[in-house]
Design an enzyme around this catalytic site. Structure first.
Site, PDB file in Angstrom:
ATOM      1  N   ASP A   1       0.317 -51.744  44.240  1.00  0.00           N
ATOM      2  CA  ASP A   1      -0.635 -51.713  45.579  1.00  0.00           C
ATOM      3  C   ASP A   1       0.071 -52.169  46.911  1.00  0.00           C
ATOM      4  O   ASP A   1       0.227 -53.346  46.981  1.00  0.00           O
ATOM      5  CB  ASP A   1      -1.910 -52.427  45.452  1.00  0.00           C
ATOM      6  CG  ASP A   1      -2.669 -52.533  46.624  1.00  0.00           C
ATOM      7  OD1 ASP A   1      -2.702 -51.576  47.696  1.00  0.00           O
ATOM      8  OD2 ASP A   1      -3.886 -53.275  46.480  1.00  0.00           O
TER       9      ASP A   1
ATOM     10  N   GLU B   1      -2.426 -54.272  55.734  1.00  0.00           N
ATOM     11  CA  GLU B   1      -3.611 -53.890  55.285  1.00  0.00           C
ATOM     12  C   GLU B   1      -4.464 -54.854  54.346  1.00  0.00           C
ATOM     13  O   GLU B   1      -5.826 -54.929  54.252  1.00  0.00           O
ATOM     14  CB  GLU B   1      -3.026 -52.536  54.237  1.00  0.00           C
ATOM     15  CG  GLU B   1      -4.199 -51.894  53.745  1.00  0.00           C
ATOM     16  CD  GLU B   1      -5.107 -52.250  52.583  1.00  0.00           C
ATOM     17  OE1 GLU B   1      -6.334 -51.812  52.313  1.00  0.00           O
ATOM     18  OE2 GLU B   1      -4.690 -53.128  51.889  1.00  0.00           O
ATOM     19  N   GLU B   2      -3.721 -55.823  53.723  1.00  0.00           N
ATOM     20  CA  GLU B   2      -4.332 -56.610  52.769  1.00  0.00           C
ATOM     21  C   GLU B   2      -5.127 -57.673  53.636  1.00  0.00           C
ATOM     22  O   GLU B   2      -5.905 -58.806  53.108  1.00  0.00           O
ATOM     23  CB  GLU B   2      -3.361 -57.323  51.629  1.00  0.00           C
ATOM     24  CG  GLU B   2      -2.722 -56.250  51.031  1.00  0.00           C
ATOM     25  CD  GLU B   2      -3.528 -55.489  49.900  1.00  0.00           C
ATOM     26  OE1 GLU B   2      -4.936 -55.985  49.839  1.00  0.00           O
ATOM     27  OE2 GLU B   2      -2.925 -54.678  49.079  1.00  0.00           O
TER      28      GLU B   2
ATOM     29  N   ASP C   1       2.462 -53.757  53.143  1.00  0.00           N
ATOM     30  CA  ASP C   1       2.367 -55.354  52.617  1.00  0.00           C
ATOM     31  C   ASP C   1       1.675 -55.113  51.178  1.00  0.00           C
ATOM     32  O   ASP C   1       1.120 -54.453  50.767  1.00  0.00           O
ATOM     33  CB  ASP C   1       1.674 -55.798  53.577  1.00  0.00           C
ATOM     34  CG  ASP C   1       0.086 -55.486  53.729  1.00  0.00           C
ATOM     35  OD1 ASP C   1      -0.144 -54.050  53.831  1.00  0.00           O
ATOM     36  OD2 ASP C   1      -1.002 -56.307  53.709  1.00  0.00           O
TER      37      ASP C   1
ATOM     38  N   HIS D   1       0.184 -48.393  52.805  1.00  0.00           N
ATOM     39  CA  HIS D   1       0.424 -49.576  53.372  1.00  0.00           C
ATOM     40  C   HIS D   1       1.736 -50.395  52.734  1.00  0.00           C
ATOM     41  O   HIS D   1       2.114 -50.273  51.734  1.00  0.00           O
ATOM     42  CB  HIS D   1      -0.605 -50.567  53.564  1.00  0.00           C
ATOM     43  CG  HIS D   1      -1.223 -50.998  52.204  1.00  0.00           C
ATOM     44  ND1 HIS D   1      -0.701 -52.061  51.599  1.00  0.00           N
ATOM     45  CD2 HIS D   1      -2.081 -50.507  51.344  1.00  0.00           C
ATOM     46  CE1 HIS D   1      -1.266 -52.398  50.537  1.00  0.00           C
ATOM     47  NE2 HIS D   1      -2.363 -51.382  50.220  1.00  0.00           N
TER      48      HIS D   1
ATOM     49  N   ASP E   1      -4.204 -45.068  48.159  1.00  0.00           N
ATOM     50  CA  ASP E   1      -4.249 -46.603  48.027  1.00  0.00           C
ATOM     51  C   ASP E   1      -5.491 -46.910  47.156  1.00  0.00           C
ATOM     52  O   ASP E   1      -6.462 -47.170  47.741  1.00  0.00           O
ATOM     53  CB  ASP E   1      -4.172 -47.253  49.331  1.00  0.00           C
ATOM     54  CG  ASP E   1      -4.380 -48.723  49.166  1.00  0.00           C
ATOM     55  OD1 ASP E   1      -3.908 -49.226  48.060  1.00  0.00           O
ATOM     56  OD2 ASP E   1      -4.795 -49.495  50.167  1.00  0.00           O
TER      57      ASP E   1
HETATM   58 ZN   LIG Z   1      -3.943 -51.276  48.765  1.00  0.00          ZN
END
Ligand SMILES: [Zn+2]
Length: 261
Positions: free
Chosen positions: A107, A140-141, A78, A76, A164
Site C-alpha cells: 500500500d 496520503e496516509e 508514502d 500514493h 489503492d
Molecule cells: Zn493506500
C-alpha cells in the site's frame, strides 16, 4: 507484454526506498527518472512546503496515440510506519512479504508498480493508447494531506482510476460514504443524590433522553448512524454534572449525511 519477473523486481526495488509520509522525495525521484525514461513529462506542485514535507505531488503525462480524452491513474508514494529499512522477501511460493519488522509497503507501491509496468509494456508493444496522466500523491496516509493541496487543474482527464484498495484483481470501489463524527458535551448541575437530588441536573439523564429521541442504526440503504461511546458521572451518590456522547453518521448522499448529523 506484462512481465511478471520485471514487476516483482521493480516492486522490490521500490520497497527498499524509505518513503514515510512527508519524506517521499527519494522514492519520487526514482520513479520520476523511470517515467522520464518511458517518455512521460513531469510537473510538481507546492504541496511539500504546505504540509512540511520534502516532496510534492507529481503530475506526469504520457502523450497518447489515440485522439481520445486522457485517462488518469492515481497512486500514493508514502507508506505507514513502521516503514524504515523495509525490504521485500519473496517466498518460494511467490508470495511477497516484509521481513517482519516493518510494513511491506504494498500500500501503495503495488499500485505504483502496476502503473509503471502497464506503461512500459504498452510502449514496448507499440500499442495504441489514450493520453495517460499520472497523479502521484504524498502524505496520503495522513488523511489525504497531499491531495488536499493538489492542483487538480493540472489534470485534463475527467476519468480516473485510483490504484489503492485491497481486494481481488478486478474489484473496483465506485462509491464510498461520507462520514461525520459528532461529540456532544452535556453540562448539568451536581448535587448529593441522596440528600438533595432535586437540586441537581443530571447530564446523564439528559444524554439518555437525547439518545432515545435519535434515529440510529440503519437510516436507509445508504445512511447509518451510531452512538459509539458515553462517558460521564463519577460516584453513585452524586448527580452527574457532565456527560460526553461520541457518535458518527455515514451516508453516500451528502444531503442525507448533513440532515442526519
Ligand atoms: Zn493506500
Amino acid at each position: 507484454m506484462i512481465q511478471e519477473k520485471r514487476i516483482v523486481d521493480h516492486f522490490a526495488s521500490l520497497v527498499a526506498i524509505d518513503a514515510p509520509s512527508r519524506g517521499e522525495r527519494a522514492l519520487a525521484e526514482t520513479v520520476k527518472g523511470q517515467l522520464r525514461a518511458l517518455g512521460l513529462s513531469i510537473e510538481e506542485d507546492q504541496a511539500g512546503a504546505a504540509i512540511g514535507g520534502d516532496c510534492n505531488n507529481i503530475y506526469a503525462t504520457w502523450p497518447g496515440t489515440l485522439d481520445w480524452p486522457p485517462l488518469i491513474f492515481c497512486a500514493h508514494f508514502d507508506t505507514v510506519e513502521p516503514g524504515q529499512g523495509k525490504r521485500a522477501v519473496i517466498g518460494s511460493d511467490g508470495i511477497i512479504t516484509s521481513a517482519g519488522d516493518t510494513v511491506l509497503g504494498a500500500d501503495d507501491l503495488s499500485g505504483l508498480t502496476a502503473i509503471v509496468e502497464a506503461i512500459r509494456s504498452i510502449g514496448e508493444d507499440g500499442l495504441e493508447h489514450r493520453t495517460v496522466e499520472l497523479f502521484l500523491t504524498v502524505a496520503e496516509e495522513q488523511h489525504l494531506l497531499g491531495s488536499t493541496h493538489a492542483e487538480l487543474q493540472r489534470l485534463k482527464g475527467r476519468q480516473a482510476y485510483v490504484l489503492d484498495a485491497s481486494g481481488s484483481p478486478g474489484t473496483a470501489i465506485v462509491q464510498a460514504p461520507g462520514n461525520i463524527g459528532l461529540v456532544f458535551e452535556l453540562q448539568g448541575q451536581s448535587a448529593h443524590a441522596g440528600m438533595e437530588p432535586e437540586k441537581g441536573v443530571s447530564a446523564i439523564t439528559a444524554a439518555a433522553k437525547g439518545i432515545a429521541a435519535m434515529r440510529l442504526g440503519r437510516i436507509d440503504t445508504e445512511t447509518t448512524a451510531n452512538i459509539g461511546r458515553i462517558c460521564g458521572g463519577g460516584a453513585t451518590n452524586i448527580v452527574a454534572d457532565a456527560c460526553t456522547v461520541t457518535a458518527e453518521c455515514r451516508s453516500r448522499d451528502w444531503a442525507k449525511l448533513e440532515a442526519q448529523a
